[in-house]
Motif scaffolding. Structure first.
Motif, short mmCIF file in Angstrom:
data_model
loop_
_atom_site.label_atom_id
_atom_site.label_comp_id
_atom_site.label_asym_id
_atom_site.label_seq_id
_atom_site.Cartn_x
_atom_site.Cartn_y
_atom_site.Cartn_z
N THR A 1 63.58 2.29 -5.67
CA THR A 1 64.32 1.19 -6.27
C THR A 1 64.25 1.29 -7.79
O THR A 1 63.47 2.04 -8.35
N ARG B 1 72.73 -3.22 -4.86
CA ARG B 1 72.68 -3.82 -3.53
C ARG B 1 72.28 -5.30 -3.61
O ARG B 1 72.90 -6.14 -2.99
N ASP B 2 71.21 -5.61 -4.34
CA ASP B 2 70.80 -7.01 -4.50
C ASP B 2 71.70 -7.64 -5.56
O ASP B 2 71.64 -7.29 -6.73
N ARG B 3 72.53 -8.58 -5.13
CA ARG B 3 73.46 -9.25 -6.04
C ARG B 3 73.08 -10.71 -6.26
O ARG B 3 73.83 -11.45 -6.88
N SER B 4 71.91 -11.12 -5.79
CA SER B 4 71.52 -12.53 -5.85
C SER B 4 71.45 -13.06 -7.28
O SER B 4 71.62 -14.24 -7.52
N TRP B 5 71.23 -12.20 -8.24
CA TRP B 5 71.07 -12.58 -9.64
C TRP B 5 72.38 -12.54 -10.42
O TRP B 5 72.47 -13.12 -11.50
N ASP C 1 74.02 0.50 -3.71
CA ASP C 1 74.85 0.77 -2.54
C ASP C 1 75.81 1.88 -2.95
O ASP C 1 76.73 1.66 -3.75
N HIS D 1 79.49 -9.27 -8.40
CA HIS D 1 79.09 -7.88 -8.53
C HIS D 1 79.87 -7.25 -9.66
O HIS D 1 80.82 -7.83 -10.17
N ARG E 1 71.91 -2.23 4.39
CA ARG E 1 70.47 -2.33 4.09
C ARG E 1 69.63 -1.36 4.92
O ARG E 1 68.58 -0.91 4.48
N VAL F 1 64.78 -8.02 -11.43
CA VAL F 1 65.26 -7.77 -10.07
C VAL F 1 64.91 -6.34 -9.68
O VAL F 1 65.03 -5.42 -10.49
N THR G 1 65.97 -3.47 -6.97
CA THR G 1 67.05 -3.17 -6.03
C THR G 1 67.33 -1.67 -6.02
O THR G 1 66.84 -0.94 -6.87
#
Length: 194
Positions: free
Chosen positions: A134, A157-161, A150, A107, A127, A145, A147
């Motif tokens: 978004t 919030r979406d940290r998958s990338w 937060d 992050h 969540r 992405v 998102t």
């Protein structure tokens, strides 16, 4: 134009002689604003390009409101204002200097410039309390992405990338992530070397 490429920007580019780099968010926005401004000015050349609605029954009537410009004038003014702001700032809303903790936990913080994001994309700490809207992030990968932010941690919030973004750019502590607004609710992140 229905049988001649449609009303998309690529077709309009050809028919109206627009000059812009297609599929670049800022350029596409500028070109769309030019089309609106051309239509607003009542350019006679557009009469040959667009079908004009002449049947009064198809046009909804609304009572006039005193001292309020028509909706199309407001849209054109907002588009021009947005382009002016984008041109003057190049869309950069902030930079986040990376720590080893950021790299380890995938992050980066937005706290220094979180106020630059629309309030509708800032949610709560979990969540279940996600924001109502978004934003879209182009990080250089094959897929963008979607998102929210937060608001308690002040991170996307979406940290998958993020791990892939760090690896792809060989990020190190001390480097910075630059966040650029490319269009409303659309952002691009770039790595800036220390």
């Amino acid at each position: 134009m229905k049988d001649n490429g449609g009303h998309g920007l690529a077709s309009l580019k050809q028919h109206l002689g627009l000059r812009f780099e297609h599929h670049d968010a800022a350029e596409d926005a500028r070109a769309a604003a030019e089309v609106v401004l051309m239509a607003e000015s009542g350019a006679k050349s557009l009469e040959n390009v667009f079908d004009v609605i002449e049947d009064e029954e198809l046009i909804p009537s609304t009572p006039p409101v005193a001292d309020v410009p028509p909706r199309h004038e407001l849209a054109a003014a907002k588009a021009e204002e947005a382009l002016t702001v984008h041109r003057s700032t190049n869309g950069i809303i902030g930079r986040s200097v990376l720590t080893q903790g950021n790299l380890n936990n995938n992050h980066f913080y937005l706290r220094e410039f979180i106020s630059a994001f629309p309030s509708e994309v800032i949610g709560g700490g979990n969540r279940a309390s996600a924001a109502p809207c978004t934003l879209t992030i182009d990080w250089g990968g094959s897929v963008t992405v979607t998102t929210d932010i937060d608001g308690s941690k002040k991170i996307f919030r979406d940290r998958s990338w993020v791990r892939n973004f760090f690896e792809r750019n060989t990020a190190r502590a001390g480097d910075a992530v630059e966040v650029v607004e490319t269009a409303p609710f659309c952002y691009q992140v770039k790595l800036v070397r220390a």
